[in-house]
Write an enzyme that holds these catalytic residues in place. Structure first.
Site, PDB file in Angstrom:
ATOM      1  N   SER A  55       0.978  -1.309  -0.035  1.00  0.00           N
ATOM      2  CA  SER A  55       0.055  -0.197   0.197  1.00  0.00           C
ATOM      3  C   SER A  55       0.802   1.032   0.125  1.00  0.00           C
ATOM      4  CB  SER A  55      -0.627  -0.011   1.577  1.00  0.00           C
ATOM      5  OG  SER A  55      -1.762  -0.674   1.419  1.00  0.00           O
ATOM      6  N   GLU A  62      -0.925  18.888  -4.809  1.00  0.00           N
ATOM      7  CA  GLU A  62      -3.180  19.053  -5.191  1.00  0.00           C
ATOM      8  C   GLU A  62      -3.462  17.767  -5.022  1.00  0.00           C
ATOM      9  OE1 GLU A  62       0.358  20.420  -7.957  1.00  0.00           O
ATOM     10  OE2 GLU A  62      -0.051  18.995  -7.230  1.00  0.00           O
ATOM     11  N   SER A  63      -3.261  17.194  -3.604  1.00  0.00           N
ATOM     12  CA  SER A  63      -4.315  15.449  -3.387  1.00  0.00           C
ATOM     13  C   SER A  63      -3.675  15.120  -2.986  1.00  0.00           C
ATOM     14  CB  SER A  63      -5.677  15.726  -3.808  1.00  0.00           C
ATOM     15  OG  SER A  63      -6.533  15.145  -2.773  1.00  0.00           O
ATOM     16  N   HIS A  68      -3.028   0.628  -3.468  1.00  0.00           N
ATOM     17  CA  HIS A  68      -3.088  -1.148  -2.818  1.00  0.00           C
ATOM     18  C   HIS A  68      -3.144  -2.253  -4.028  1.00  0.00           C
ATOM     19  CE1 HIS A  68      -4.044   1.001   0.407  1.00  0.00           C
ATOM     20  NE2 HIS A  68      -5.416   1.923  -0.165  1.00  0.00           N
ATOM     21  N   CYS A  83      -6.489  18.863  -7.582  1.00  0.00           N
ATOM     22  CA  CYS A  83      -7.514  20.067  -8.013  1.00  0.00           C
ATOM     23  C   CYS A  83      -6.766  20.934  -9.245  1.00  0.00           C
ATOM     24  CB  CYS A  83      -7.843  20.205  -6.933  1.00  0.00           C
ATOM     25  SG  CYS A  83      -6.875  20.525  -5.621  1.00  0.00           S
TER      26      CYS A  83
END
Length: 141
Positions: A55, A62-63, A68, A83
């Site tokens: 993981s 931007e985020s 996984h 974004c």
């Protein structure tokens, strides 16, 4: 303040199993995907599971971009939320090139449309590499 973002949910099946179990390769591939999307990486965390699987997440200015993996079945689930002016689909293409999936499924969701009645809007959902199985009774696949 701009709240709009683009969120890709990606499923990759039939992937290179060695890559799926190698956190260093996955991180490098994901960094390349973030770069292709014109996103800025600010942090990375990856964890290997026993006996296999990884993981990982790249925190982006931007985020985020997360993965996984289940190498034993050649499957990876990814999430790429951005974004601003980023293009997460360009990152998806990099991931396809690196993971070499036999099948990939992608859902493209617009988020943060707070000036509309619904802030989530699914703009695309497709499966490439094979035809989807039809739904059985009760909505089960």
């Amino acid at each position: 303040m701009q709240t709009f973002g683009r969120h890709l949910l990606m499923e990759y099946q039939g992937c290179d199993r060695e890559i799926l179990d190698n956190p260093e390769q996955l991180e490098q591939l994901m960094r390349s995907a973030a770069e292709a999307a014109q996103a800025t990486v600010v942090a990375a965390v990856f964890h290997s599971f026993t006996p296999c699987g990884t993981s990982g997440v790249l925190v982006l200015q931007e985020s985020h971009l997360s993965i996984h993996t289940w190498p034993e079945v050649g499957y990876a689930a990814m999430d790429f939320y951005t974004c601003g002016e980023c293009d997460p689909f360009a990152g998806h293409l990099v991931m396809c090139e690196g993971l070499r999936p036999e099948i990939h499924e992608i859902m493209d969701v617009d988020r943060g449309n707070i000036d509309r009645p619904h802030s989530l809007d699914i703009t695309d959902h497709r499966i490439e590499g094979r035809r989807p199985r039809p739904f059985a009774a009760g909505g089960q696949r």
